[in-house]
Design an enzyme around this catalytic site. Structure first.
Site, PDB file in Angstrom:
ATOM      1  N   SER A 108       0.824  -1.211   0.000  1.00  0.00           N
ATOM      2  CA  SER A 108       0.000   0.000   0.000  1.00  0.00           C
ATOM      3  C   SER A 108       0.854   1.255   0.000  1.00  0.00           C
ATOM      4  CB  SER A 108      -0.938   0.004   1.212  1.00  0.00           C
ATOM      5  OG  SER A 108      -1.885  -1.028   1.113  1.00  0.00           O
ATOM      6  N   CYS A 109       1.949   1.231   0.752  1.00  0.00           N
ATOM      7  CA  CYS A 109       2.826   2.404   0.831  1.00  0.00           C
ATOM      8  C   CYS A 109       3.553   2.633  -0.489  1.00  0.00           C
ATOM      9  CB  CYS A 109       3.832   2.236   1.964  1.00  0.00           C
ATOM     10  SG  CYS A 109       3.058   2.221   3.602  1.00  0.00           S
ATOM     11  N   THR A 110       3.914   1.551  -1.172  1.00  0.00           N
ATOM     12  CA  THR A 110       4.543   1.675  -2.484  1.00  0.00           C
ATOM     13  C   THR A 110       3.543   2.240  -3.492  1.00  0.00           C
ATOM     14  OG1 THR A 110       6.004  -0.207  -2.019  1.00  0.00           O
ATOM     15  CG2 THR A 110       5.714   0.409  -4.329  1.00  0.00           C
ATOM     16  N   ALA A 113       3.190   5.986  -2.717  1.00  0.00           N
ATOM     17  CA  ALA A 113       4.378   6.747  -3.124  1.00  0.00           C
ATOM     18  C   ALA A 113       4.441   6.890  -4.637  1.00  0.00           C
ATOM     19  CB  ALA A 113       5.633   6.055  -2.594  1.00  0.00           C
TER      20      ALA A 113
END
Length: 214
Positions: A108-110, A113
């Site tokens: 999710s963070c990738t 970003a």
């Protein structure tokens, strides 16, 4: 229905005939003082020996101040992915998007970003800077930025000190660092706070909408 029959004795005759010894209030602390408060018809008594924890007791709390819309958030100085120190005051005079995320390299963070990366030119056109913050160290940020070609600043909040000072809420019963985005205007005042753990791309949509209206 069951019935119970008793012998033909008066109740007093069934009780002990000797008189109890004199009892002082010290022997019965639970009855020394009686509160007249009731709870579901029950009457409670308390004694002076009962101690109630106060706000200054050893009980630990995890309550922190919370940054709200219209406020100037606490400043910070953190290391970026290149090991250089960056202060929030550096961005004064232009809008800045500060987004807190759980961890480098998570799916999710990738995704989040990369969504910021893909819309980075739109943020630049709006005159805004983008800053990502997590508890990962600078070397982790450097690898994360390189692997995903991130053109913006990533800051290392080791120990989550800034996250706590800003009052970023945790998710999943406090087990996962929260995902929260703040948009600050040119004066450093918060104009938007957006929180969505499971739809990270929504952070980009909401922040761009606001920046285009400033």
């Amino acid at each position: 229905m069951v019935s119970i029959s008793l012998p033909n004795h008066s109740l007093p005759s069934l009780l002990p005939t000797h008189k109890p010894k004199n009892l002082s209030s010290q022997n019965l602390p639970i009855l020394a003082k009686s509160s007249r408060s009731q709870f579901y018809g029950l009457k409670f008594s308390h004694s002076s020996s009962l101690s109630i924890p106060s706000s200054s007791s050893s009980v630990k709390t995890t309550i922190f101040a919370k940054v709200n819309k219209g406020q100037v958030p606490p400043s910070f100085t953190l290391k970026d992915q290149d090991g250089k120190t960056v202060s929030l005051s550096k961005f004064k005079g232009k809008p800045v998007v500060v987004y807190f995320y759980p961890a480098d390299e998570s799916p999710s963070c990738t995704k989040q970003a990369c969504a910021f990366r893909d819309s980075y030119e739109k943020f630049k056109k709006a005159g805004a800077e983008v800053v990502g913050i997590s508890g990962d160290d600078p070397s982790s940020h450097k690898t994360f930025a390189k692997n995903n070609r991130l053109p913006f600043t990533l800051l290392s909040d080791e120990g989550n000190k800034i996250r706590k000072e800003w009052g970023v809420p945790a998710d999943l019963f406090g087990t996962l660092p929260g995902r929260q985005t703040y948009v600050l205007d040119k004066k450093g005042v918060v104009q938007l706070i957006y929180n969505n753990q499971f739809q990270p791309e929504k952070h980009i949509d909401e922040t761009l909408k606001l920046l285009q209206s400033l």
